[in-house]
Motif scaffolding. Structure first.
Motif, PDB file in Angstrom:
ATOM      1  N   ARG A  42       0.839  -1.198   0.000  1.00 47.77           N
ATOM      2  CA  ARG A  42       0.000   0.000   0.000  1.00 47.77           C
ATOM      3  C   ARG A  42       0.880   1.255   0.000  1.00 47.77           C
ATOM      4  NH1 ARG A  42      -2.889  -2.652   4.146  1.00 47.77           N
ATOM      5  NH2 ARG A  42      -2.230  -1.108   5.681  1.00 47.77           N
ATOM      6  N   PRO A  43       0.464   2.315  -0.680  1.00 48.27           N
ATOM      7  CA  PRO A  43       1.249   3.556  -0.690  1.00 48.27           C
ATOM      8  C   PRO A  43       1.517   4.037   0.726  1.00 48.27           C
ATOM      9  CG  PRO A  43      -0.528   3.659  -2.289  1.00 48.27           C
ATOM     10  CD  PRO A  43      -0.767   2.414  -1.466  1.00 48.27           C
ATOM     11  N   GLY A  44       2.709   4.485   0.971  1.00 43.93           N
ATOM     12  CA  GLY A  44       3.048   5.046   2.270  1.00 43.93           C
ATOM     13  C   GLY A  44       3.741   4.074   3.203  1.00 43.93           C
ATOM     14  N   ARG A  45       3.745   2.793   2.867  1.00 45.56           N
ATOM     15  CA  ARG A  45       4.402   1.833   3.752  1.00 45.56           C
ATOM     16  C   ARG A  45       5.909   2.062   3.788  1.00 45.56           C
ATOM     17  NH1 ARG A  45       1.163  -3.919   3.087  1.00 45.56           N
ATOM     18  NH2 ARG A  45      -0.436  -3.408   4.604  1.00 45.56           N
ATOM     19  N   ALA A  46       6.477   2.449   2.678  1.00 42.88           N
ATOM     20  CA  ALA A  46       7.897   2.793   2.640  1.00 42.88           C
ATOM     21  C   ALA A  46       8.071   3.907   1.623  1.00 42.88           C
ATOM     22  CB  ALA A  46       8.744   1.582   2.249  1.00 42.88           C
ATOM     23  N   LEU A  63      17.480   3.389   8.238  1.00 40.62           N
ATOM     24  CA  LEU A  63      16.918   2.562   9.304  1.00 40.62           C
ATOM     25  C   LEU A  63      15.878   1.588   8.746  1.00 40.62           C
ATOM     26  CD1 LEU A  63      16.547   1.819  12.273  1.00 40.62           C
ATOM     27  CD2 LEU A  63      15.034   3.804  12.520  1.00 40.62           C
ATOM     28  N   THR A  64      15.060   2.035   7.807  1.00 46.87           N
ATOM     29  CA  THR A  64      14.075   1.151   7.182  1.00 46.87           C
ATOM     30  C   THR A  64      14.756  -0.048   6.532  1.00 46.87           C
ATOM     31  OG1 THR A  64      12.566   2.996   6.767  1.00 46.87           O
ATOM     32  CG2 THR A  64      12.249   1.013   5.442  1.00 46.87           C
ATOM     33  N   VAL A 116      11.605   5.817  12.532  1.00 51.14           N
ATOM     34  CA  VAL A 116      10.508   4.977  12.048  1.00 51.14           C
ATOM     35  C   VAL A 116      10.515   3.675  12.833  1.00 51.14           C
ATOM     36  CG1 VAL A 116      10.446   5.943   9.718  1.00 51.14           C
ATOM     37  CG2 VAL A 116      11.978   4.018  10.221  1.00 51.14           C
ATOM     38  N   ASP A 117       9.354   3.059  12.945  1.00 47.48           N
ATOM     39  CA  ASP A 117       9.206   1.819  13.707  1.00 47.48           C
ATOM     40  C   ASP A 117       8.661   0.705  12.821  1.00 47.48           C
ATOM     41  OD1 ASP A 117      10.057   2.012  16.442  1.00 47.48           O
ATOM     42  OD2 ASP A 117       8.444   3.446  16.772  1.00 47.48           O
ATOM     43  N   TYR A 118       9.433  -0.345  12.665  1.00 44.44           N
ATOM     44  CA  TYR A 118       8.969  -1.547  11.991  1.00 44.44           C
ATOM     45  C   TYR A 118       9.277  -2.741  12.890  1.00 44.44           C
ATOM     46  CZ  TYR A 118       8.366   0.831   7.473  1.00 44.44           C
ATOM     47  OH  TYR A 118       7.933   1.659   6.460  1.00 44.44           O
ATOM     48  N   THR A 119       8.399  -3.716  12.883  1.00 47.21           N
ATOM     49  CA  THR A 119       8.643  -4.954  13.608  1.00 47.21           C
ATOM     50  C   THR A 119       8.861  -6.074  12.595  1.00 47.21           C
ATOM     51  OG1 THR A 119       6.331  -5.644  13.690  1.00 47.21           O
ATOM     52  CG2 THR A 119       7.101  -4.153  15.427  1.00 47.21           C
ATOM     53  N   ASP A 120       9.281  -7.221  13.081  1.00 47.63           N
ATOM     54  CA  ASP A 120       9.505  -8.354  12.177  1.00 47.63           C
ATOM     55  C   ASP A 120       8.225  -8.745  11.450  1.00 47.63           C
ATOM     56  OD1 ASP A 120      12.151  -8.441  12.886  1.00 47.63           O
ATOM     57  OD2 ASP A 120      11.920 -10.072  14.333  1.00 47.63           O
ATOM     58  N   THR A 263       5.004  -5.656   4.198  1.00 49.50           N
ATOM     59  CA  THR A 263       3.582  -5.950   4.135  1.00 49.50           C
ATOM     60  C   THR A 263       2.812  -5.387   5.332  1.00 49.50           C
ATOM     61  OG1 THR A 263       4.064  -8.103   5.143  1.00 49.50           O
ATOM     62  CG2 THR A 263       3.868  -8.020   2.749  1.00 49.50           C
ATOM     63  N   GLY A 264       3.531  -4.761   6.256  1.00 52.86           N
ATOM     64  CA  GLY A 264       2.900  -4.114   7.403  1.00 52.86           C
ATOM     65  C   GLY A 264       3.049  -2.621   7.313  1.00 52.86           C
ATOM     66  N   ASP A 265       2.448  -1.904   8.258  1.00 53.20           N
ATOM     67  CA  ASP A 265       2.511  -0.448   8.261  1.00 53.20           C
ATOM     68  C   ASP A 265       3.524   0.054   9.279  1.00 53.20           C
ATOM     69  OD1 ASP A 265       0.535   0.238   6.304  1.00 53.20           O
ATOM     70  OD2 ASP A 265      -0.972  -0.484   7.718  1.00 53.20           O
ATOM     71  N   GLU A 266       4.309   1.046   8.876  1.00 52.58           N
ATOM     72  CA  GLU A 266       5.257   1.665   9.789  1.00 52.58           C
ATOM     73  C   GLU A 266       4.508   2.258  10.954  1.00 52.58           C
ATOM     74  OE1 GLU A 266       5.868   5.283  10.381  1.00 52.58           O
ATOM     75  OE2 GLU A 266       7.301   4.608  11.869  1.00 52.58           O
ATOM     76  N   GLY A 267       4.990   1.962  12.168  1.00 49.10           N
ATOM     77  CA  GLY A 267       4.395   2.530  13.353  1.00 49.10           C
ATOM     78  C   GLY A 267       3.210   1.777  13.903  1.00 49.10           C
ATOM     79  N   ASP A 268       2.886   0.601  13.324  1.00 47.27           N
ATOM     80  CA  ASP A 268       1.719  -0.134  13.830  1.00 47.27           C
ATOM     81  C   ASP A 268       2.061  -1.046  15.005  1.00 47.27           C
ATOM     82  OD1 ASP A 268       3.134  -2.069  12.499  1.00 47.27           O
ATOM     83  OD2 ASP A 268       1.468  -2.783  11.283  1.00 47.27           O
TER      84      ASP A 268
END
Length: 272
Positions: A42-46, A63-64, A116-120, A263-268
């Motif tokens: 989806r737009p905005g994920r990265a 960092l991403t 920015v925050d991403y998890t596995d 496939t996930g959203d940053e900060g979720d």
């Protein structure tokens, strides 16, 4: 850093590639169809817009990519597909990427900005986690992407301390790439980037192509000088010239490559 070189040196001879064996294996990977199964991003994920501005934007961009690599090596370990001779190397790769995440988050927070925050869980590499050959292929592509990405942003960093940090990580990413390339399971033909990448699957082929304002790895012009003409008759081939230099890559092109796996959203979720 020295540990990485030592552990790479301890790899069994079965895992160290020759040009002939690598070329033979290149056609055996067949990941093109698997790429089609990856979810759309989806737009905005990265995106560059989500990362701030100035030096902070560059650091969040880096960092991403480090989150991406960290998650990849963590998920690789969970597959139990890494052969004994390569386990020390892959453990070190994971540890290095974890350290890079910590360092960059600290630098961004120290600048008074939000990392920015991403998890596995935000990353999916499933099509590539079915065999060690597929794992090595994607590892090569991700590490080569990191090398080009850091080089592409070097001139965009104004703070010398941040530039030092970025270049320190860049040199480690280059060592990672060389180590992965010398595994028999890698599609590489040598420990450095060639003029082209024969048989590269769709996911990593753009890593070696031209970007926005950056030439492909086939480039022969450096500092405005056509080196093919400059070295004409001196015994250097076009391949020799292209392989003597690595090229940068722009943020937009790199995020398009990385976006295949986000496939996930940053900060979720909180970084872990």
């Amino acid at each position: 850093m020295n540990d990485l070189i030592t552990q790479f040196g301890e790899l069994s001879l079965d895992n160290v590639t020759s040009r002939r064996s690598a070329l033979r294996r290149t056609g055996q990977i067949g990941l093109g169809a698997a790429i089609a199964a990856l979810p759309f991003v989806r737009p905005g994920r990265a995106s560059a817009q989500s990362m701030g501005s100035g030096d902070v934007a560059v650091l969040n961009y880096a960092l991403t990519l480090e989150y991406l690599e960290r998650s990849f090596y963590r998920q690789v370990e969970d597959t139990n597909l890494v052969p004994a001779g390569a386990q020390g190397l892959f453990t070190r790769l994971r540890e290095d990427e974890e350290a890079h995440v910590t360092l960059l988050r600290g630098a961004i927070s120290g600048a008074g900005a939000d990392p920015v925050d991403y998890t596995d869980d935000d990353f999916t590499f499933t099509p590539f986690l079915s065999s060690f050959a597929n794992i090595a292929t994607l590892a090569q592509g991700l590490e080569d992407t990191g090398v080009r990405a850091y080089k592409g942003q070097a001139t965009a960093i104004s703070n010398k301390d941040y530039l030092t940090t970025a270049l320190q990580i860049h040199s480690v990413e280059a060592r990672h790439a060389a180590a992965i390339r010398r595994l028999t399971e890698s599609p590489a033909v040598q420990g450095w980037v060639p003029r082209d990448q024969p048989g590269a699957p769709a996911a990593i082929a753009p890593v070696y192509g031209a970007g926005n304002g950056f030439p492909s790895e086939d480039n022969v012009t450096q500092g405005g000088v056509d080196l093919v003409s400059a070295f004409d008759g001196k015994g250097y081939t076009r391949n020799d010239i292209t392989e003597a230099f690595d090229e940068g890559l722009d943020m937009q092109a790199v995020l398009a490559i990385a976006g295949q796996f986000i496939t996930g959203d940053e900060g979720d979720g909180n970084d872990a």
